[in-house]
Design a protein around this motif. Sequence first.
Motif, short mmCIF file in Angstrom:
data_model
loop_
_atom_site.label_atom_id
_atom_site.label_comp_id
_atom_site.label_asym_id
_atom_site.label_seq_id
_atom_site.Cartn_x
_atom_site.Cartn_y
_atom_site.Cartn_z
N GLU A 176 -3.08 34.06 -36.15
CA GLU A 176 -1.52 34.00 -36.88
C GLU A 176 -1.09 32.55 -36.78
OE1 GLU A 176 0.51 37.07 -34.84
OE2 GLU A 176 -0.39 38.95 -36.30
N ALA A 177 -1.24 31.84 -35.68
CA ALA A 177 -0.79 30.56 -35.67
C ALA A 177 -1.38 29.40 -36.39
CB ALA A 177 -0.82 29.99 -33.99
N GLN A 178 -2.67 29.59 -36.75
CA GLN A 178 -3.47 28.51 -37.48
C GLN A 178 -4.37 29.10 -38.49
OE1 GLN A 178 -7.14 27.40 -36.65
NE2 GLN A 178 -7.02 29.95 -36.10
N GLU A 199 -11.11 36.66 -42.89
CA GLU A 199 -11.96 37.18 -41.65
C GLU A 199 -12.81 38.28 -42.31
OE1 GLU A 199 -9.95 34.25 -40.19
OE2 GLU A 199 -8.41 35.75 -40.87
N VAL A 200 -13.90 38.49 -41.40
CA VAL A 200 -15.03 39.48 -41.69
C VAL A 200 -15.19 40.29 -40.49
CG1 VAL A 200 -17.02 39.89 -42.53
CG2 VAL A 200 -15.94 37.85 -43.26
N LEU A 201 -15.39 41.55 -40.58
CA LEU A 201 -15.83 42.55 -39.74
C LEU A 201 -17.22 42.95 -40.01
CD1 LEU A 201 -15.54 43.98 -36.95
CD2 LEU A 201 -14.35 45.87 -38.49
N HIS A 211 -6.61 46.45 -29.75
CA HIS A 211 -5.27 46.36 -30.72
C HIS A 211 -5.30 46.40 -32.06
CE1 HIS A 211 -1.69 44.24 -31.57
NE2 HIS A 211 -1.43 43.52 -30.31
N PRO A 212 -4.47 47.41 -32.49
CA PRO A 212 -4.55 47.75 -33.83
C PRO A 212 -4.26 46.64 -34.89
CG PRO A 212 -3.31 49.25 -32.63
CD PRO A 212 -3.49 47.94 -31.82
N ASP A 213 -3.35 45.72 -34.38
CA ASP A 213 -3.03 44.55 -35.42
C ASP A 213 -4.15 43.65 -35.30
OD1 ASP A 213 -0.53 45.37 -35.84
OD2 ASP A 213 0.43 44.15 -34.22
N LEU A 214 -5.04 43.45 -34.37
CA LEU A 214 -6.05 42.56 -34.41
C LEU A 214 -7.37 43.15 -35.40
CD1 LEU A 214 -7.50 40.31 -33.84
CD2 LEU A 214 -8.47 41.26 -31.34
N PHE A 215 -7.43 44.60 -35.20
CA PHE A 215 -8.37 45.33 -36.05
C PHE A 215 -8.12 45.07 -37.50
CE2 PHE A 215 -8.85 48.98 -38.69
CZ PHE A 215 -10.42 48.99 -38.71
N THR A 264 -11.49 41.79 -23.57
CA THR A 264 -10.46 42.07 -22.83
C THR A 264 -9.36 42.30 -23.42
OG1 THR A 264 -9.98 39.96 -22.13
CG2 THR A 264 -11.65 41.19 -20.94
N PRO A 265 -8.18 43.07 -23.28
CA PRO A 265 -6.93 43.05 -23.72
C PRO A 265 -6.36 41.74 -23.84
CG PRO A 265 -7.15 45.09 -22.40
CD PRO A 265 -8.26 44.12 -22.31
N ALA A 266 -6.42 41.14 -22.79
CA ALA A 266 -5.72 39.48 -22.91
C ALA A 266 -6.50 38.73 -23.77
CB ALA A 266 -6.04 38.94 -21.57
N ALA A 267 -7.85 39.00 -23.82
CA ALA A 267 -8.55 37.99 -25.24
C ALA A 267 -8.04 38.49 -26.33
CB ALA A 267 -10.24 38.14 -24.70
N GLN A 268 -8.01 39.90 -26.70
CA GLN A 268 -7.56 40.14 -27.80
C GLN A 268 -6.24 39.82 -28.53
OE1 GLN A 268 -7.60 44.63 -28.12
NE2 GLN A 268 -9.47 44.71 -26.78
N PHE A 269 -5.24 39.76 -27.44
CA PHE A 269 -3.77 39.14 -27.72
C PHE A 269 -4.10 37.66 -28.09
CE2 PHE A 269 -1.94 42.88 -25.50
CZ PHE A 269 -1.03 43.02 -26.26
N ALA A 270 -5.16 36.92 -27.38
CA ALA A 270 -5.23 35.67 -27.49
C ALA A 270 -5.88 35.13 -28.72
CB ALA A 270 -6.15 34.93 -26.40
N LEU A 271 -6.87 36.19 -29.27
CA LEU A 271 -7.28 36.03 -30.55
C LEU A 271 -6.43 36.04 -31.89
CD1 LEU A 271 -9.84 35.61 -32.50
CD2 LEU A 271 -10.59 37.99 -32.04
#
Length: 421
Positions: free
Chosen positions: A255-257, A180-182, A280-284, A243-250
Amino acid sequence: MTTLMPGPTSGPAVCRRVLLVDDDRDVRLALGQTLELSGFQPTLAGSYVEAKDHIGTEFPGVVITDIRMPGKDGFALLALAQETDPDLPVILLTGEGDIPMAVRAMAAGAFDFLEKPCDPDDLTTVVDKALRTRRLVLENRALKRQIEAGDAAARMIFGRSAAAETLRARIRSVARAGAEVLITGEPGTGIPKVAEVIHLISAAASRPFLRLAGAAASPEAIARTIARAEGGSVFIDEVANLTPAAQFALLDTLEAQSAARVLAGTHRDLEAEAQSGRFHPDLFYRLDAMRIRIPPLRERPEDIPELFRRYLEQACEQAALPVPEVSPELVARLMAQDWPGNARSLMNAAMRHAMGLPDGDETGSLGLVEQMAQVERSLLVTALGRAGGNATAAALALKLPRKTFYDKLARHGIRPEDHRG
């Protein structure tokens, strides 16, 4: 259309997809089960209409179709495949009396044919051979595209400064890594373009490059888009707006695929956003596996003249105008500016120069009427120049009545004789 669950696969590089078309439901289900049990990924269709939308130039699998079907038959599907992609393998299913017909179809481009009822071993052998052929074709195409395109980093990221060279080197390194790239940078620095270049020079160049706007990305859209990428890249523009929900979904999807690579872009300090709890820190940390910072123009002023000339040529080509002179005085003014809008502001300045408008400082004092008058004057002068000062020819080129044309010349103080020779 019925789609069976995919069989085991080792990932996108070893595709096992098969489009199976037969109007006989029992035959279709039986052959689909045989394919599935042998580790293939069958998609079942009962007609030409159900099958046609699956056929494309980059379809990574093969097609198996019955010859005799109501409406458009297997020959029509073969013709569609040949028209769409002559290298797409099509295997024909034939009845006992259809063998001469199938042989003629092979001469027209079919990959092979099988008699019904199909022996399972014969079916899997022919399909496996066709898939290996298809895989080789797509790999060769991807390699050819890379060779023809050359180095997209050099071709699409302009500038000769040390900062530009560092940016291109970083893009090449990140593209090879596959993580992944930021991508960060100020507004107008070209984050979407850098994401596209990373994809074009990566191993996934032959696969889809899909884009999502962070502010509009729902959890469902994120999961759906990543699945659709099929091993390609998904660019999320302004990821900080998720959104927070979209961050969790991403995060859950990542992590699942590993079906797609996510390239995330933002103008904001995402690390600070994570520390403050707004992201979300884990997503960052997942997205920050590799980072690219695009330097603003003020950090590489020596690139401004080259970039301006390139943008000017593009603007003139789009407007069908001759490329005007870029004076040393103009270059000096351009390099003296901070360009808070970066490349986007420089493109706008190039467009104004192409149209004969004043630069940004002067234009800011002009209203719409004055700016449109400048554009009209530029078009009149250009038409006269192309016509060698011939007013009649210039008026025809602009599709203006002769009197209207002369009225406009008088209004702008333009004399045709000044543009002769």
